[in-house]
Write a protein that holds these residues in place. Structure first.
Motif, PDB file in Angstrom:
ATOM      1  N   ILE A  38       0.830  -1.203   0.000  1.00 27.32           N
ATOM      2  CA  ILE A  38       0.000   0.000   0.000  1.00 27.32           C
ATOM      3  C   ILE A  38       0.867   1.256   0.000  1.00 27.32           C
ATOM      4  CG2 ILE A  38      -1.996  -1.123   1.048  1.00 27.32           C
ATOM      5  CD1 ILE A  38      -1.284   0.124   3.712  1.00 27.32           C
ATOM      6  N   ASP A  39       0.223   2.352  -0.421  1.00 27.82           N
ATOM      7  CA  ASP A  39       0.892   3.652  -0.524  1.00 27.82           C
ATOM      8  C   ASP A  39       0.117   4.688   0.281  1.00 27.82           C
ATOM      9  OD1 ASP A  39       2.990   2.915  -2.417  1.00 27.82           O
ATOM     10  OD2 ASP A  39       1.356   2.628  -3.838  1.00 27.82           O
ATOM     11  N   PRO A  40       0.838   5.645   0.864  1.00 23.16           N
ATOM     12  CA  PRO A  40       0.177   6.599   1.771  1.00 23.16           C
ATOM     13  C   PRO A  40      -0.815   7.537   1.087  1.00 23.16           C
ATOM     14  CG  PRO A  40       2.587   6.818   1.871  1.00 23.16           C
ATOM     15  CD  PRO A  40       2.288   5.806   0.830  1.00 23.16           C
ATOM     16  N   ASP A  41      -0.490   8.047  -0.117  1.00 23.59           N
ATOM     17  CA  ASP A  41      -1.357   9.072  -0.714  1.00 23.59           C
ATOM     18  C   ASP A  41      -2.762   8.549  -1.025  1.00 23.59           C
ATOM     19  OD1 ASP A  41       0.695  10.820  -0.368  1.00 23.59           O
ATOM     20  OD2 ASP A  41       1.235  10.981  -2.488  1.00 23.59           O
ATOM     21  N   PRO A  42      -2.889   7.454  -1.750  1.00 23.98           N
ATOM     22  CA  PRO A  42      -4.256   6.978  -1.998  1.00 23.98           C
ATOM     23  C   PRO A  42      -4.983   6.555  -0.716  1.00 23.98           C
ATOM     24  CG  PRO A  42      -2.632   5.454  -2.900  1.00 23.98           C
ATOM     25  CD  PRO A  42      -1.891   6.680  -2.510  1.00 23.98           C
ATOM     26  N   LEU A  43      -4.222   6.050   0.256  1.00 24.92           N
ATOM     27  CA  LEU A  43      -4.885   5.669   1.508  1.00 24.92           C
ATOM     28  C   LEU A  43      -5.505   6.904   2.171  1.00 24.92           C
ATOM     29  CD1 LEU A  43      -5.492   3.234   3.365  1.00 24.92           C
ATOM     30  CD2 LEU A  43      -3.437   3.832   4.660  1.00 24.92           C
ATOM     31  N   ALA A  44      -4.811   8.029   2.044  1.00 21.62           N
ATOM     32  CA  ALA A  44      -5.333   9.262   2.642  1.00 21.62           C
ATOM     33  C   ALA A  44      -6.402   9.912   1.768  1.00 21.62           C
ATOM     34  CB  ALA A  44      -4.177  10.245   2.864  1.00 21.62           C
ATOM     35  N   ASP A  45      -6.262   9.807   0.444  1.00 26.65           N
ATOM     36  CA  ASP A  45      -7.062  10.661  -0.446  1.00 26.65           C
ATOM     37  C   ASP A  45      -8.265   9.987  -1.091  1.00 26.65           C
ATOM     38  OD1 ASP A  45      -5.091  12.486   0.096  1.00 26.65           O
ATOM     39  OD2 ASP A  45      -4.027  12.193  -1.803  1.00 26.65           O
ATOM     40  N   GLU A  46      -8.231   8.648  -1.209  1.00 25.60           N
ATOM     41  CA  GLU A  46      -9.287   7.969  -1.957  1.00 25.60           C
ATOM     42  C   GLU A  46      -9.940   6.937  -1.042  1.00 25.60           C
ATOM     43  OE1 GLU A  46      -8.043   6.830  -6.101  1.00 25.60           O
ATOM     44  OE2 GLU A  46      -6.080   7.419  -5.334  1.00 25.60           O
ATOM     45  N   PRO A  47     -11.098   7.249  -0.483  1.00 27.74           N
ATOM     46  CA  PRO A  47     -11.712   6.358   0.503  1.00 27.74           C
ATOM     47  C   PRO A  47     -11.872   4.910   0.035  1.00 27.74           C
ATOM     48  CG  PRO A  47     -12.863   8.462   0.440  1.00 27.74           C
ATOM     49  CD  PRO A  47     -11.828   8.520  -0.641  1.00 27.74           C
ATOM     50  N   ILE A  48     -12.160   4.724  -1.253  1.00 27.20           N
ATOM     51  CA  ILE A  48     -12.398   3.363  -1.740  1.00 27.20           C
ATOM     52  C   ILE A  48     -11.134   2.509  -1.619  1.00 27.20           C
ATOM     53  CG2 ILE A  48     -11.865   3.917  -4.147  1.00 27.20           C
ATOM     54  CD1 ILE A  48     -14.041   1.932  -4.972  1.00 27.20           C
ATOM     55  N   TYR A  49      -9.972   3.162  -1.648  1.00 28.26           N
ATOM     56  CA  TYR A  49      -8.697   2.438  -1.569  1.00 28.26           C
ATOM     57  C   TYR A  49      -8.609   1.677  -0.243  1.00 28.26           C
ATOM     58  CZ  TYR A  49      -3.537   1.938  -1.914  1.00 28.26           C
ATOM     59  OH  TYR A  49      -2.246   1.466  -1.968  1.00 28.26           O
ATOM     60  N   GLY A  50      -8.780   2.393   0.845  1.00 29.41           N
ATOM     61  CA  GLY A  50      -8.724   1.745   2.156  1.00 29.41           C
ATOM     62  C   GLY A  50      -9.857   0.753   2.366  1.00 29.41           C
ATOM     63  N   THR A  51     -11.001   1.052   1.791  1.00 31.35           N
ATOM     64  CA  THR A  51     -12.139   0.136   1.910  1.00 31.35           C
ATOM     65  C   THR A  51     -11.798  -1.226   1.304  1.00 31.35           C
ATOM     66  OG1 THR A  51     -13.685   1.984   1.813  1.00 31.35           O
ATOM     67  CG2 THR A  51     -14.569  -0.202   1.270  1.00 31.35           C
ATOM     68  N   ILE A  52     -11.197  -1.195   0.124  1.00 29.27           N
ATOM     69  CA  ILE A  52     -10.851  -2.465  -0.542  1.00 29.27           C
ATOM     70  C   ILE A  52      -9.717  -3.169   0.213  1.00 29.27           C
ATOM     71  CG2 ILE A  52      -9.898  -3.502  -2.639  1.00 29.27           C
ATOM     72  CD1 ILE A  52     -11.443  -1.358  -4.259  1.00 29.27           C
ATOM     73  N   VAL A  53      -8.703  -2.413   0.637  1.00 29.01           N
ATOM     74  CA  VAL A  53      -7.589  -3.041   1.361  1.00 29.01           C
ATOM     75  C   VAL A  53      -8.110  -3.744   2.621  1.00 29.01           C
ATOM     76  CG1 VAL A  53      -5.434  -2.635   2.623  1.00 29.01           C
ATOM     77  CG2 VAL A  53      -5.855  -1.438   0.461  1.00 29.01           C
ATOM     78  N   ALA A  54      -8.993  -3.072   3.340  1.00 28.40           N
ATOM     79  CA  ALA A  54      -9.516  -3.648   4.587  1.00 28.40           C
ATOM     80  C   ALA A  54     -10.401  -4.862   4.329  1.00 28.40           C
ATOM     81  CB  ALA A  54     -10.301  -2.588   5.344  1.00 28.40           C
ATOM     82  N   ARG A  55     -11.216  -4.778   3.283  1.00 23.45           N
ATOM     83  CA  ARG A  55     -12.191  -5.834   3.031  1.00 23.45           C
ATOM     84  C   ARG A  55     -11.557  -7.084   2.434  1.00 23.45           C
ATOM     85  NH1 ARG A  55     -15.717  -3.602  -1.088  1.00 23.45           N
ATOM     86  NH2 ARG A  55     -14.349  -4.659  -2.599  1.00 23.45           N
ATOM     87  N   GLU A  56     -10.600  -6.905   1.507  1.00 22.95           N
ATOM     88  CA  GLU A  56     -10.140  -8.033   0.689  1.00 22.95           C
ATOM     89  C   GLU A  56      -8.852  -8.697   1.177  1.00 22.95           C
ATOM     90  OE1 GLU A  56     -11.717  -9.369  -1.899  1.00 22.95           O
ATOM     91  OE2 GLU A  56     -13.327  -7.864  -2.044  1.00 22.95           O
ATOM     92  N   PHE A  57      -8.061  -7.988   1.997  1.00 17.09           N
ATOM     93  CA  PHE A  57      -6.707  -8.473   2.291  1.00 17.09           C
ATOM     94  C   PHE A  57      -6.509  -8.694   3.788  1.00 17.09           C
ATOM     95  CE2 PHE A  57      -6.432  -6.153  -1.729  1.00 17.09           C
ATOM     96  CZ  PHE A  57      -5.800  -7.104  -2.530  1.00 17.09           C
ATOM     97  N   ASN A  58      -5.799  -9.772   4.119  1.00 18.55           N
ATOM     98  CA  ASN A  58      -5.433  -9.971   5.528  1.00 18.55           C
ATOM     99  C   ASN A  58      -3.930  -9.786   5.770  1.00 18.55           C
ATOM    100  OD1 ASN A  58      -4.798 -12.351   4.239  1.00 18.55           O
ATOM    101  ND2 ASN A  58      -5.801 -13.698   5.709  1.00 18.55           N
ATOM    102  N   SER A  59      -3.276  -9.115   4.825  1.00 23.43           N
ATOM    103  CA  SER A  59      -1.887  -8.709   5.015  1.00 23.43           C
ATOM    104  C   SER A  59      -1.633  -7.449   4.188  1.00 23.43           C
ATOM    105  CB  SER A  59      -0.933  -9.822   4.563  1.00 23.43           C
ATOM    106  OG  SER A  59       0.408  -9.383   4.615  1.00 23.43           O
TER     107      SER A  59
END
Ligand code: XIL
Length: 312
Positions: A19-40
Motif C-alpha cells: 500500500i501507498d500513503p497518498d491513496p490511503l489518505a485521499d481515496e476512501p475506496i482504496y482503504g475500503t478495498i484493502v480492509a475488506r479483501e486483504f489480511n496482510s
C-alpha cells in the motif's frame, strides 16, 4: 461472494497487497478495498531507507506508523519492506567507509525493526542480493562488508525482534534457474551456519503468459530446506492497450500462481504489488506495459480478481 481474505484465512494462508500513503489518505475506496479483501499489507516504499532515514539521524516513521495502525484495526499481518537493499538507500549510507557502514546497518536495523517489535510480523531483511547469473551482486553492501553482510543483517534483525519472521527476497527467482539455484544454495548455507532465516520471498513481477512452469517445484524445494515461502510482490504485466483476450490470459496466469503456492503447505501467502492499476509501478518502470493488477484503474475487479478468488 466472500472477500479474498476470508478464503485465504480458511486455508491458513494470507492474501496481501502493498500500500501507498497518498491513496490511503485521499481515496476512501482504496482503504475500503484493502480492509475488506486483504489480511496482510506490505509497507510499499515507506520503510525503505531513503524514506525512513534520508539524512543521518532524521527519521520519518509517520507513514509506516499509519500503516501499522491500519493493519491492527483490520486484523492484518504487516510485511516490513525492506532493511538492506542496494536501491532506495541514501547516498550518505552508500558513501560510508566499511566500519561506519557496518555501524549504520546495525543502528538502522535496530531502530526500524525495534520500533515495530511485535507489530510487524514478517521482514524482508535483505532484498535483491543476486545477479541474474547467480553471483552475489556487487552492491555497496558487499563491497563494504563482504559476503557476510547477508548473515549479519539476519542476525541483527533477529536481535531486534526475536519473534519476527525473517525473509530473503528477490526477483526472477520464481522458476528454477541460475539465480534461484544460487538463492537455494545460500539459504541452505545460512541454515547450516545457524543464521536466523525463516523464509524466502519470490517477488513475482511476471510477464503475461510467462508464469514459469517450474514455479511449484521451486517453491517446494525451498520449503524442503525448512523455510517458509511467500510470493511477495506479484504483478503480471502486459503490453498496452489492454485487450479482453489479454485479461483472460492474465486471469489464468494469476490462478496458476495461486495454485502453485497452495500446492505447497509452507507457501504461506501471496502479496500483490499494489492491487489496482491506478497505483502500480509498472507503467513508469516498463514503458508501454501495464494493467498488471487484479483491479483496474476505476477500482473495478478484473478477470484476474475472480480467478484469484476462485483459486483460493
Ligand atoms: C518499487 C515501488 O513500487 C516504486 O514506487 C519505487 O519507485 C521503486 O520501487 N522490487 C522491490 C520493490 O523490492 O521495492 C520495488 O518497488 C519493485 C521491485
Amino acid at each position: 461472494s466472500a472477500p479474498l481474505r476470508a478464503h485465504a484465512a480458511a486455508i491458513d494462508r494470507y492474501i496481501g497487497t502493498s500500500i501507498d500513503p497518498d491513496p490511503l489518505a485521499d481515496e476512501p475506496i482504496y482503504g475500503t478495498i484493502v480492509a475488506r479483501e486483504f489480511n496482510s499489507i506490505t509497507t510499499g516504499n515507506t520503510l525503505k531507507w531513503d524514506w525512513t532515514q534520508p539524512s543521518p539521524g532524521q527519521w520519518n516513521f509517520g507513514a509506516a506508523d499509519t500503516f501499522v495502525d491500519f493493519a491492527e484495526q483490520h486484523d492484518q499481518l504487516v510485511r516490513g519492506h525492506t532493511l538492506v537493499w542496494h536501491n532506495q538507500t541514501p547516498g550518505w549510507v552508500q558513501d560510508l567507509p566499511s566500519a561506519q557502514l557496518r555501524a549504520a546497518m546495525e543502528s538502522h536495523i535496530d531502530a526500524v525493526v525495534g520500533r515495530y517489535e511485535g507489530r510487524i510480523g514478517h521482514w524482508d531483511v535483505v532484498n535483491e542480493p543476486f545477479e541474474e547469473d547467480g553471483s552475489l551482486r556487487d552492491s555497496f553492501w558487499r563491497e563494504g562488508l563482504g559476503d557476510g553482510y547477508i548473515a549479519e543483517a539476519f542476525q541483527l534483525a533477529r536481535q531486534a525482534d526475536p519473534n519476527a519472521e525473517l525473509y530473503l527476497n528477490d526477483y526472477n527467482v520464481e522458476g528454477i534457474n541460475a539465480k534461484s539455484d544460487a538463492m537455494y544454495e545460500l539459504v541452505a548455507d545460512l541454515l547450516a551456519q545457524g543464521v536466523p532465516i525463516d523464509g524466502v520471498g519470490l517477488q513475482g513481477h511476471l510477464i503475461l503468459g510467462q508464469v514459469p512452469s517450474t514455479l511449484q517445484q521451486n517453491i517446494a524445494r525451498f520449503a524442503a530446506l525448512g523455510v517458509d515461502v511467500a510470493i511477495t510482490e506479484l504483478d503480471i504485466r502486459m503490453q498496452l492497450p489492454v485487450t479482453p483476450g489479454q485479461l483472460e490470459q492474465q486471469a489464468r496466469d494469476y490462478a496458476e500462481v495461486v495454485d502453485a503456492c497452495l500446492a505447497v503447505e509452507r507457501c504461506v501467502g501471496l502479496t500483490v504489488w499494489s492491487f489496482t492499476d491506478r497505483h502500480s509501478w509498472i507503467p513508469e518502470f516498463f514503458p508501454g506495459e501495464g494493467a498488471a493488477l487484479p483491479w483496474d484503474e476505476e477500482y473495478e475487479p478484473k478477470p484476474a480478481y475472480h480467478a484469484i478468488h476462485d483459486a483460493l
